[in-house]
Enzyme design. Structure first.
Site, short mmCIF file in Angstrom:
data_model
loop_
_atom_site.label_atom_id
_atom_site.label_comp_id
_atom_site.label_asym_id
_atom_site.label_seq_id
_atom_site.Cartn_x
_atom_site.Cartn_y
_atom_site.Cartn_z
N HIS A 101 55.69 32.60 50.27
CA HIS A 101 54.80 33.65 50.44
C HIS A 101 54.31 34.06 49.28
CE1 HIS A 101 53.71 37.67 51.91
NE2 HIS A 101 54.17 38.17 50.77
N GLU A 102 55.32 34.18 48.04
CA GLU A 102 54.94 34.66 46.77
C GLU A 102 53.78 33.59 46.14
OE1 GLU A 102 55.48 37.72 45.86
OE2 GLU A 102 57.03 37.87 47.62
N HIS A 105 50.35 34.68 46.93
CA HIS A 105 49.71 35.62 45.95
C HIS A 105 49.27 34.87 44.82
CE1 HIS A 105 50.83 38.98 48.54
NE2 HIS A 105 51.98 38.75 48.49
N HIS A 109 45.31 34.92 43.75
CA HIS A 109 44.70 35.11 42.17
C HIS A 109 43.73 34.22 41.80
CE1 HIS A 109 45.78 36.63 38.03
NE2 HIS A 109 44.69 37.11 38.24
#
Length: 233
Positions: A101-102, A105, A109
């Site tokens: 999940h991280e 991100h 980006h």
């Protein structure tokens, strides 16, 4: 003045707090359950994160170990992906899911995902808004006339910026989870039944963001009601 501090609108704050507590309890329970289930690959959260980043052509993001429980986050400014104590060295299904999940991100980006950029731009405004809103409103409640309403309306406007931040956060988090599930499905890091477990973990985590947004909206509603009372009183 005590009328403003002991009235029915406090129930809005209590409802928001109850929603957040329930969501937090849910995510802790689900994460705890699947943190005891070891993934078949044996990959730790750190190893899974590095593989996912490299699969997406991202080599300038450093995976680091941070303290805490479920404090995992991606820092776009420093290009670091922080994994907590229960994720970094753990090979559980839950740990791999959170790490993925991280990574979602970080991929957002790198791809220039617009909602992530909007959320980043709102951070300073939201921080100021959440900190300054109530002091301005309280000052306004002790004043009269147009000056009072100026302070109250400014406080409501600033708090609205914090609410907007919470709302923009929702698509950012949901999209990161979808990216995580997709990469875990296609990479072979997890078996299908393990991916299903990850979806439960990330679904529970998503509820905390929904609860946070709902709580903020209820608080904003309360501020608007208080402002209306002052205007009509």
């Amino acid at each position: 003045m005590l009328y403003y501090y002991y009235d029915w609108t406090y129930i809005l704050v209590l409802i928001g707090a109850a929603i957040c507590i329930a969501a937090s309890a849910r995510v802790n329970s689900v994460f705890s359950k699947y943190s005891r289930v070891r993934s078949h690959s044996g990959l730790t959260g750190r190893e899974a994160a590095e593989q996912i980043l490299h699969r997406n052509g991202i080599y300038d993001v450093q995976v680091i170990h941070i303290a805490g429980n479920l404090t995992d986050h991606y820092n776009p400014g420093k290009k670091t992906l922080g994994l907590s104590d229960t994720v970094y060295n753990s090979s559980s299904v839950a740990a791999v899911g959170v790490a993925a999940h991280e990574c979602g991100h970080a991929v957002q980006h790198a791809a220039g995902y617009a909602p992530l950029s909007v959320r980043g731009a709102l951070v300073p405004v939201a921080n100021i808004g959440s900190a300054a809103a109530w002091p301005l409103i309280i000052i306004g409640l002790f004043m009269n006339g147009q000056t009072a309403m100026l302070f109250i309306n400014l406080g409501i406007l600033l708090f609205s910026a914090a609410v907007l931040f919470q709302l923009v956060t929702l698509p950012v988090e949901f999209n990161a989870s979808r990216r995580a599930v997709k990469v875990l499905e296609t990479s072979g890091m997890l078996y299908p039944e393990e991916v299903s477990s990850v979806q439960k973990v990330l679904g529970a985590a998503a509820l905390t963001y929904v609860a946070g947004a709902a709580s903020m909206i209820l608080q904003l509603l309360r501020l608007i009601i208080i402002g209306g009372r002052k205007r009509n009183g």
